[in-house]
Every structure is written in C-alpha cells, then in structure tokens.
Scaffold this motif. Structure first.
Motif, short mmCIF file in Angstrom:
data_model
loop_
_atom_site.label_atom_id
_atom_site.label_comp_id
_atom_site.label_asym_id
_atom_site.label_seq_id
_atom_site.Cartn_x
_atom_site.Cartn_y
_atom_site.Cartn_z
N VAL A 248 0.84 -1.19 0.00
CA VAL A 248 0.00 0.00 0.00
C VAL A 248 0.88 1.24 0.00
N ARG A 249 0.28 2.35 -0.41
CA ARG A 249 0.97 3.63 -0.43
C ARG A 249 0.07 4.64 0.27
N PHE A 250 0.70 5.51 1.06
CA PHE A 250 -0.07 6.57 1.72
C PHE A 250 0.85 7.74 2.03
N ALA A 251 0.25 8.90 2.18
CA ALA A 251 0.98 10.11 2.56
C ALA A 251 0.67 10.40 4.02
N ILE A 252 1.66 10.94 4.70
CA ILE A 252 1.52 11.22 6.13
C ILE A 252 2.01 12.64 6.41
N ALA A 253 1.35 13.31 7.31
CA ALA A 253 1.75 14.67 7.66
C ALA A 253 3.17 14.68 8.24
N ARG A 254 3.97 15.60 7.74
CA ARG A 254 5.36 15.73 8.21
C ARG A 254 5.40 16.00 9.72
N SER A 255 4.42 16.75 10.22
CA SER A 255 4.39 17.07 11.65
C SER A 255 4.30 15.82 12.52
N PHE A 256 3.71 14.74 12.00
CA PHE A 256 3.65 13.49 12.74
C PHE A 256 4.93 12.67 12.53
N ILE A 257 5.27 12.41 11.30
CA ILE A 257 6.35 11.47 11.02
C ILE A 257 7.72 12.01 11.42
N SER A 258 7.86 13.32 11.51
CA SER A 258 9.16 13.91 11.88
C SER A 258 9.54 13.59 13.32
N ARG A 259 8.62 13.07 14.11
CA ARG A 259 8.93 12.67 15.49
C ARG A 259 9.72 11.36 15.56
N TYR A 260 9.81 10.67 14.43
CA TYR A 260 10.43 9.34 14.39
C TYR A 260 11.67 9.36 13.51
N GLN A 261 12.66 8.56 13.88
CA GLN A 261 13.86 8.43 13.08
C GLN A 261 13.68 7.31 12.07
N ILE A 262 14.30 7.47 10.91
CA ILE A 262 14.33 6.40 9.93
C ILE A 262 15.28 5.33 10.44
N GLN A 263 14.83 4.08 10.40
CA GLN A 263 15.62 2.94 10.87
C GLN A 263 16.09 2.13 9.67
N GLU A 264 17.32 1.65 9.74
CA GLU A 264 17.85 0.76 8.72
C GLU A 264 17.69 -0.67 9.22
N ALA A 265 16.92 -1.47 8.49
CA ALA A 265 16.60 -2.83 8.94
C ALA A 265 17.30 -3.87 8.07
N GLY B 35 19.98 -3.39 5.94
CA GLY B 35 20.60 -2.92 4.71
C GLY B 35 20.14 -1.54 4.36
N ARG B 36 20.95 -0.81 3.61
CA ARG B 36 20.60 0.58 3.33
C ARG B 36 19.39 0.74 2.43
N ASP B 37 18.97 -0.33 1.77
CA ASP B 37 17.74 -0.29 0.98
C ASP B 37 16.52 -0.68 1.79
N HIS B 38 16.71 -1.04 3.06
CA HIS B 38 15.61 -1.48 3.92
C HIS B 38 15.38 -0.42 5.00
N LEU B 39 14.76 0.67 4.58
CA LEU B 39 14.51 1.79 5.48
C LEU B 39 13.04 1.81 5.88
N GLU B 40 12.82 2.07 7.18
CA GLU B 40 11.46 2.04 7.71
C GLU B 40 11.37 2.90 8.95
N TYR B 41 10.15 3.21 9.33
CA TYR B 41 9.88 3.87 10.61
C TYR B 41 9.37 2.81 11.57
N TRP B 42 9.61 3.01 12.84
CA TRP B 42 9.09 2.11 13.88
C TRP B 42 8.09 2.92 14.72
N ILE B 43 6.81 2.68 14.48
CA ILE B 43 5.74 3.40 15.17
C ILE B 43 5.12 2.47 16.21
N PRO B 44 5.19 2.79 17.50
CA PRO B 44 4.57 1.94 18.51
C PRO B 44 3.07 1.77 18.23
N GLY B 45 2.59 0.57 18.42
CA GLY B 45 1.19 0.26 18.14
C GLY B 45 0.21 1.16 18.86
N GLU B 46 0.55 1.59 20.06
CA GLU B 46 -0.36 2.46 20.81
C GLU B 46 -0.45 3.87 20.20
#
Length: 97
Positions: free
Chosen positions: A47-64, A66-77
């Motif tokens: 899926v694809r979606f856009a997210i407000a920068r004001s929300f996502i900027s609170r999180y660091q990009i994580q490398e999982a 390899g450098r091509d495996h970038l993701e955010y880790w958002i707690p379920g709560e």
C-alpha cells in the motif's frame, strides 16, 4: 482484506504486532509482501499513503538489515495518531496471492 478503492486508516495492531513498520520504498514493500508475508500467511499487500510531516518527523528512519531497507518504527499504541495524520487515502498498489 484491503479493498482496491482505498482505506482511510490502518486497523489496530494485534497483540503480537506491537510495532507498525511503514517502509520508505516500494521495492522493499514488495519484498516484504511477496517474500515474507505470502509464505507466512498466503497473501501479501503493498500500500501507499501520505503522512503529515508534523507526525512522522517525530520518528527516526531505521535501517533494517541494509541501506535499501529503510522504515519507521511506530509503537502500536500510537497508531490512532498515525491514522489521524494520513493525508488522503491508503492506496492498494500490489497484491500477492
């Protein structure tokens, strides 16, 4: 199941899914859906979606793994906050049976 018409929010996390992992590239999402989710559950979705920068900027990009495996880790709560920050619809991009 995800409908082709799009969704406005992600469902709550299951107890065994304490983290929501939005990834930064479609190629990585395809790899997860096709190579991991299909063998584990019989199907996978990208899926694809856009997210407000004001929300996502609170999180660091994580490398999982390899450098091509970038993701955010958002707690379920915090998923309700993420859902509120989605701009537009969640678009179904690919389906793997």
């Amino acid at each position: 199941m995800i409908e082709a018409s799009g969704m406005r929010a992600f469902p709550p996390r299951l107890p065994e899914q304490p983290i929501f992992y939005p990834v930064l590239s479609e190629d990585y999402a395809v790899k997860i859906a096709r190579d991991w989710n299909v063998p584990a559950s019989g199907h996978g979705y990208v899926v694809r979606f856009a997210i407000a920068r004001s929300f996502i900027s609170r999180y660091q990009i994580q490398e999982a793994g390899g450098r091509d495996h970038l993701e955010y880790w958002i707690p379920g709560e915090q998923l309700a906050e993420l859902n509120a920050a989605i701009v537009g619809l969640i678009e179904l991009v690919r389906t793997f049976p």
